[in-house]
Enzyme design. Structure first.
Site, short mmCIF file in Angstrom:
data_model
loop_
_atom_site.label_atom_id
_atom_site.label_comp_id
_atom_site.label_asym_id
_atom_site.label_seq_id
_atom_site.Cartn_x
_atom_site.Cartn_y
_atom_site.Cartn_z
N LYS A 1 -12.42 -0.87 7.73
CA LYS A 1 -11.70 -1.85 8.55
C LYS A 1 -12.01 -1.65 10.04
CE LYS A 1 -8.14 -1.79 4.98
NZ LYS A 1 -8.37 -3.08 4.34
N ASP B 1 -1.01 6.76 6.26
CA ASP B 1 -2.18 5.99 5.83
C ASP B 1 -2.49 4.99 6.93
OD1 ASP B 1 -4.04 4.30 4.75
OD2 ASP B 1 -2.82 3.69 3.03
N TRP C 1 0.81 -1.21 0.00
CA TRP C 1 0.00 0.00 0.00
C TRP C 1 0.84 1.25 0.00
CZ3 TRP C 1 -4.43 -0.22 -1.97
CH2 TRP C 1 -5.23 -1.36 -1.82
#
Length: 357
Positions: free
Chosen positions: A194, A170, A102
């Protein structure tokens, strides 16, 4: 359904209490005879929902007053573009720390628009996999971007990089899972699906001094304009925002982020203990940076993979297949995953190894 444990990396399971409340309010919210998703975002009832959600998140994370909290449409990936456009003008620089899939994707997107460079990069070929120790930020860089928890690779950074520029993080997969000092960051963003709520919503926490009015940014991604409009420059994802608010209320009821940190540490210790002690399994990440949220492991004999997944699903242990980039298995254990879910997984793993190992 009580016997199903959903280990999906995202969209992930929500707390059952939140789902039950949402179900009870689905078609008659606050006795109004309509659903919350049918109420105008500018009417007082929803404005109250939005204000409470922000206040609760500020309380849970101890967000200082000199930070704006934005609830925007999109997910974490939308911020791969929004961050450089909001924090850099043409000719300015920023650096990116790459610790997995990511953070690499964030870098690749940012370099399409601005001058960004790699400040450090993890070596996935050396085992056990460890975090990079040599982080070099260029003179004049406006920020360092990193991803504290890499969901694909099962890697987590528990300490912030020690650099002299604002940190941009992030936190899509670790926000609210453990206590952090928000004042150490210039900007935090997190896709909701999440630890916050359903997909379609992203939370941005940005320090006031990083808001700029000298840049050309698409309006719905413009942090300054969205802050001025209370995240309502456009119609926001109201139902996702409402559900996020219910999750924040639930978190406060169960003891807040400190309680979640202890809860998550216990689950991770239990699962990693099984992986390390049962000969059929292995984890290739150094213990110091093993993710609590996304536990990745392999069966040493991969011919058993399909049987493992089939037998697990038959027992209600869902979504354990690893990401297509790395294979193997992955158990995502966000805040809503109860300890008994991890216990059920560990019991199955021991039994499977006994029969197949």
């Amino acid at each position: 359904m009580n016997n199903v444990f959903n280990f999906c990396a995202g969209p992930a399971m929500l707390p059952p209490a939140v789902m039950q409340r949402a179900q009870s309010e689905m078609i008659d919210w606050q006795g109004r005879g309509v659903s919350v998703m049918e109420v105008s975002h500018r009417d007082k009832p929803f404005m109250a929902v939005a204000a409470k959600a922000e206040a609760d998140l500020r309380e849970l994370m101890a967000i200082p007053n000199n930070y704006k909290v934005l609830f925007l449409a999109g997910g974490g990936r939308s911020q791969f573009t929004a961050v450089p456009l909001n924090l850099l003008k043409e000719g300015e620089q920023a650096d990116y720390l790459i610790t997995g899939q990511w953070s690499k994707a964030a870098y690749e997107e940012a370099k399409r628009f601005r001058d960004v460079a790699i400040a450090g990069e993890i070596d996935m070929d050396t085992k056990p996999i460890a975090l990079p120790t040599d982080i070099k930020v260029r003179d004049g860089a406006k920020y360092l971007h990193y991803c504290p928890n890499e969901t694909v690779d099962g890697i987590e950074m528990f300490e912030e990089p020690n650099v002299a520029v604002p940190l941009v993080a992030d936190m899509s997969s670790c926000i609210l899972s453990r206590q952090i000092d928000v004042s150490k960051y210039g900007l935090i963003y997190a896709g909701a699906q999440k630890n916050i709520g359903p997909s379609g919503l992203v939370v941005v926490i940005v320090r006031d001094d990083l808001l700029r009015d000298d840049l050309v940014v698409p309006c719905i991604w413009d942090y300054t304009k969205q802050a001025e409009q209370g995240s309502m420059l456009n119609t926001p994802p109201t139902y996702s925002w409402y559900l996020a608010g219910l999750v924040f209320e639930w978190l406060k009821e169960v003891g807040g982020v400190a309680a979640m940190e202890a809860h998550n540490a216990a689950k991770a210790e239990l699962l990693y203990g099984a992986i390390d002690s049962i000969g059929l399994y292995q984890n290739l990440v150094a213990p110091s940076c093993r993710s609590r949220m996304n536990v990745v492991w392999q069966l040493k004999d991969e011919s058993f993979n399909e049987a493992f997944l089939a037998e697990a699903e038959a027992l209600g242990l869902m979504a354990l297949k690893g990401h297509r980039f790395v294979g193997g298995m992955r158990a995502s254990m966000y805040n809503a995953m109860p300890l008994k879910g991890t216990q059920a997984l560990v019991t199955f793993m021991a039994d499977f190894a006994k029969r197949h190992g």
